[in-house]
Design a protein around this motif. Structure first.
Motif, PDB file in Angstrom:
ATOM      1  N   THR A 185      -7.737  10.902   4.548  1.00 15.07           N
ATOM      2  CA  THR A 185      -6.751  10.120   4.371  1.00 15.07           C
ATOM      3  C   THR A 185      -6.964   8.870   3.171  1.00 15.07           C
ATOM      4  O   THR A 185      -8.107   8.275   3.284  1.00 15.07           O
ATOM      5  CB  THR A 185      -5.906   9.230   5.498  1.00 15.07           C
ATOM      6  OG1 THR A 185      -6.901   8.674   6.215  1.00 15.07           O
ATOM      7  CG2 THR A 185      -5.597  10.314   6.511  1.00 15.07           C
ATOM      8  N   ALA A 211      -0.145  11.293   4.724  1.00 14.07           N
ATOM      9  CA  ALA A 211      -1.292  10.356   5.265  1.00 14.07           C
ATOM     10  C   ALA A 211      -1.320   9.983   6.606  1.00 14.07           C
ATOM     11  O   ALA A 211      -0.076   9.789   7.140  1.00 14.07           O
ATOM     12  CB  ALA A 211      -1.430   8.966   4.342  1.00 14.07           C
ATOM     13  N   ALA A 262      -7.372   4.200   6.768  1.00 10.61           N
ATOM     14  CA  ALA A 262      -7.869   5.332   5.892  1.00 10.61           C
ATOM     15  C   ALA A 262      -9.234   5.670   5.757  1.00 10.61           C
ATOM     16  O   ALA A 262     -10.069   4.550   6.181  1.00 10.61           O
ATOM     17  CB  ALA A 262      -7.141   5.415   4.493  1.00 10.61           C
ATOM     18  N   LEU A 315      -3.810   0.525  -2.694  1.00  9.16           N
ATOM     19  CA  LEU A 315      -3.495  -0.691  -2.656  1.00  9.16           C
ATOM     20  C   LEU A 315      -3.679  -1.602  -4.042  1.00  9.16           C
ATOM     21  O   LEU A 315      -4.335  -1.318  -4.896  1.00  9.16           O
ATOM     22  CB  LEU A 315      -4.708  -1.504  -1.409  1.00  9.16           C
ATOM     23  CG  LEU A 315      -4.831  -0.580  -0.518  1.00  9.16           C
ATOM     24  CD1 LEU A 315      -6.178  -1.172   0.136  1.00  9.16           C
ATOM     25  CD2 LEU A 315      -3.432  -0.972   0.591  1.00  9.16           C
ATOM     26  N   ASP A 358      -3.132   1.277  10.097  1.00  6.27           N
ATOM     27  CA  ASP A 358      -3.088   1.750   8.960  1.00  6.27           C
ATOM     28  C   ASP A 358      -4.454   1.807   8.427  1.00  6.27           C
ATOM     29  O   ASP A 358      -4.786   1.330   7.394  1.00  6.27           O
ATOM     30  CB  ASP A 358      -2.198   1.015   7.818  1.00  6.27           C
ATOM     31  CG  ASP A 358      -2.006   2.052   6.818  1.00  6.27           C
ATOM     32  OD1 ASP A 358      -2.435   2.840   6.784  1.00  6.27           O
ATOM     33  OD2 ASP A 358      -1.227   1.217   5.807  1.00  6.27           O
ATOM     34  N   ARG A 418      -5.695   5.283   1.188  1.00  4.83           N
ATOM     35  CA  ARG A 418      -4.556   4.234   0.927  1.00  4.83           C
ATOM     36  C   ARG A 418      -4.770   3.678  -0.503  1.00  4.83           C
ATOM     37  O   ARG A 418      -5.860   3.742  -0.900  1.00  4.83           O
ATOM     38  CB  ARG A 418      -4.900   2.887   1.651  1.00  4.83           C
ATOM     39  CG  ARG A 418      -4.774   3.249   3.155  1.00  4.83           C
ATOM     40  CD  ARG A 418      -4.631   1.813   4.091  1.00  4.83           C
ATOM     41  NE  ARG A 418      -5.816   0.996   3.742  1.00  4.83           N
ATOM     42  CZ  ARG A 418      -5.821  -0.124   4.357  1.00  4.83           C
ATOM     43  NH1 ARG A 418      -5.113  -0.772   5.149  1.00  4.83           N
ATOM     44  NH2 ARG A 418      -7.181  -0.932   4.341  1.00  4.83           N
ATOM     45  N   SER A 449       0.790  -1.143   0.053  1.00  7.13           N
ATOM     46  CA  SER A 449       0.085  -0.118  -0.251  1.00  7.13           C
ATOM     47  C   SER A 449       0.868   1.222  -0.097  1.00  7.13           C
ATOM     48  O   SER A 449       2.015   1.133   0.523  1.00  7.13           O
ATOM     49  CB  SER A 449      -1.097   0.118   1.216  1.00  7.13           C
ATOM     50  OG  SER A 449      -0.113   0.227   2.449  1.00  7.13           O
ATOM     51  N   THR A 450       0.068   2.191  -0.307  1.00  6.84           N
ATOM     52  CA  THR A 450       0.926   3.721  -0.359  1.00  6.84           C
ATOM     53  C   THR A 450       0.002   4.579   0.051  1.00  6.84           C
ATOM     54  O   THR A 450      -1.386   4.657  -0.397  1.00  6.84           O
ATOM     55  CB  THR A 450       1.533   3.973  -1.616  1.00  6.84           C
ATOM     56  OG1 THR A 450       2.310   5.288  -1.459  1.00  6.84           O
ATOM     57  CG2 THR A 450       1.014   3.924  -2.866  1.00  6.84           C
ATOM     58  N   SER A 451       0.268   5.833   0.756  1.00 12.07           N
ATOM     59  CA  SER A 451      -0.678   6.719   0.923  1.00 12.07           C
ATOM     60  C   SER A 451      -0.949   7.493  -0.320  1.00 12.07           C
ATOM     61  O   SER A 451      -0.006   7.481  -1.178  1.00 12.07           O
ATOM     62  CB  SER A 451      -0.309   7.420   2.139  1.00 12.07           C
ATOM     63  OG  SER A 451       1.031   8.332   1.711  1.00 12.07           O
ATOM     64  N   ASP A 467     -10.230   3.579   0.630  1.00 11.45           N
ATOM     65  CA  ASP A 467      -9.222   2.627   0.109  1.00 11.45           C
ATOM     66  C   ASP A 467      -9.400   2.871  -1.600  1.00 11.45           C
ATOM     67  O   ASP A 467     -10.464   2.333  -1.988  1.00 11.45           O
ATOM     68  CB  ASP A 467      -9.404   1.220   0.540  1.00 11.45           C
ATOM     69  CG  ASP A 467      -9.017   0.951   1.901  1.00 11.45           C
ATOM     70  OD1 ASP A 467      -8.216   1.737   2.261  1.00 11.45           O
ATOM     71  OD2 ASP A 467      -9.338  -0.055   2.686  1.00 11.45           O
TER      72      ASP A 467
END
Length: 301
Positions: free
Chosen positions: A51, A9, A18, A55, A16, A53, A2-4, A21
């Motif tokens: 926020t 984030a 958010a 994925l 973690d 994520r 995953s990355t913000s 997603d």
């Protein structure tokens, strides 16, 4: 993995988790500068205090309240098919295929008595290039094999992702096109190939919509050959019916107006965004703002 959405984030309660997603087929592809519309929207969610994520495989725990399925493939892989069920809210969670056979009203066979121009195109979206890119860059081995093939046979990508071809008559279609299950033959929407050609594009994110009338100096409507781009009229019911059939919450549908009806020629669920178009077309900038508002409202529930 995953990355913000960007480096700011936040983490909630040490987990973690958010607010949204976003699922993509490959983090590498998503980061590669494809200029997806969604890439300009996500940072504005964070500006609103949310926020995100991003994925490239289904999360098994700490799910966000909402999800957006942004899989740049014609058919969504099976491992993502339950996203709509697992999340309280989802965008494109039910849009599992945009295969041309699901919506084409122009498809014809070799024995049909059509006398006008025709177009040969791939059944997969965007010539099947997203599928090829996904397979090529999955890991180090596939990347190495891609390099070897490209070096040994420069024409292999063209064979796997054939370009669209327009012919004056059905008789001019090469025989091999009929036996290739990657291809389909359609009537050209108009009776002639005279230029310019007017095509329409209906873009939407939930209730935010824009309908554009675009004029091209090219029969395939290449972006580089656009003459004008302006706000169009009402979206034809035939076009809205395709959106409903494909269960698209977010995307774009290209169509022509023929005899007063909307004839769909392309559907997309991972829409691109040309920064130059945004600069030149104020109504596109305003549409982006409305998409952000719709997305924020959706995430907040």
């Amino acid at each position: 993995m995953s990355t913000s959405a960007n480096s700011g984030a936040a983490m909630r309660a040490g987990l973690d988790v958010a607010d949204l997603d976003v699922y993509v087929e490959s983090l590498g592809n998503f980061r590669s500068g494809e200029e997806y519309s969604i890439q300009s929207l996500l940072p504005r969610l964070e500006q609103a205090g949310m926020t995100v994520r991003v994925l490239d495989r289904p999360a098994r725990e700490h799910l966000a309240p909402a999800a957006l399925l942004h899989i740049d493939l014609t058919d969504v892989p099976r491992l993502y098919h339950d996203i709509a069920r697992r999340y309280a809210r989802s965008i494109n969670g039910h849009a599992l295929s945009i295969h041309r056979q699901l919506y084409s009203s122009l498809r014809i066979g070799a024995g049909d008595g059509h006398s006008g121009p025709v177009i040969v195109k791939t059944v997969l979206n965007s010539r099947g290039r997203p599928e090829l890119r996904w397979r090529q860059y999955r890991n180090g081995w596939t990347r190495a094999m891609h390099f070897v093939r490209k070096t040994a046979d420069p024409g292999y990508k063209e064979r796997l992702c054939p370009r669209y071809r327009v012919y004056d008559t059905l008789a001019q279609v090469p025989p091999e096109a009929w036996g290739d299950d990657r291809l389909m033959v359609e009537k050209f929407a108009f009776d002639s190939l005279d230029l310019p050609i007017v095509k329409h594009r209906y873009m939407f994110l939930l209730g935010a919509e824009v309908n554009m009338r675009q004029t091209y100096n090219d029969v395939l409507c290449k972006g580089s050959e656009i003459i004008s781009n302006e706000v169009g009229g009402a979206v034809p019911p035939e076009v809205r019916a395709v959106r409903e059939r494909l269960r698209l919450d977010f995307g774009a549908i290209d169509y022509f107006i023929v005899d007063g009806k909307g004839i769909v020629v392309d559907a997309n669920k991972t829409v691109g965004s040309n920064p130059e178009w945004l600069k030149k077309n104020r109504f596109r900038q305003e549409f982006n703002d409305r998409m952000v508002e719709a997305l924020i409202e959706f995430v907040r529930g």
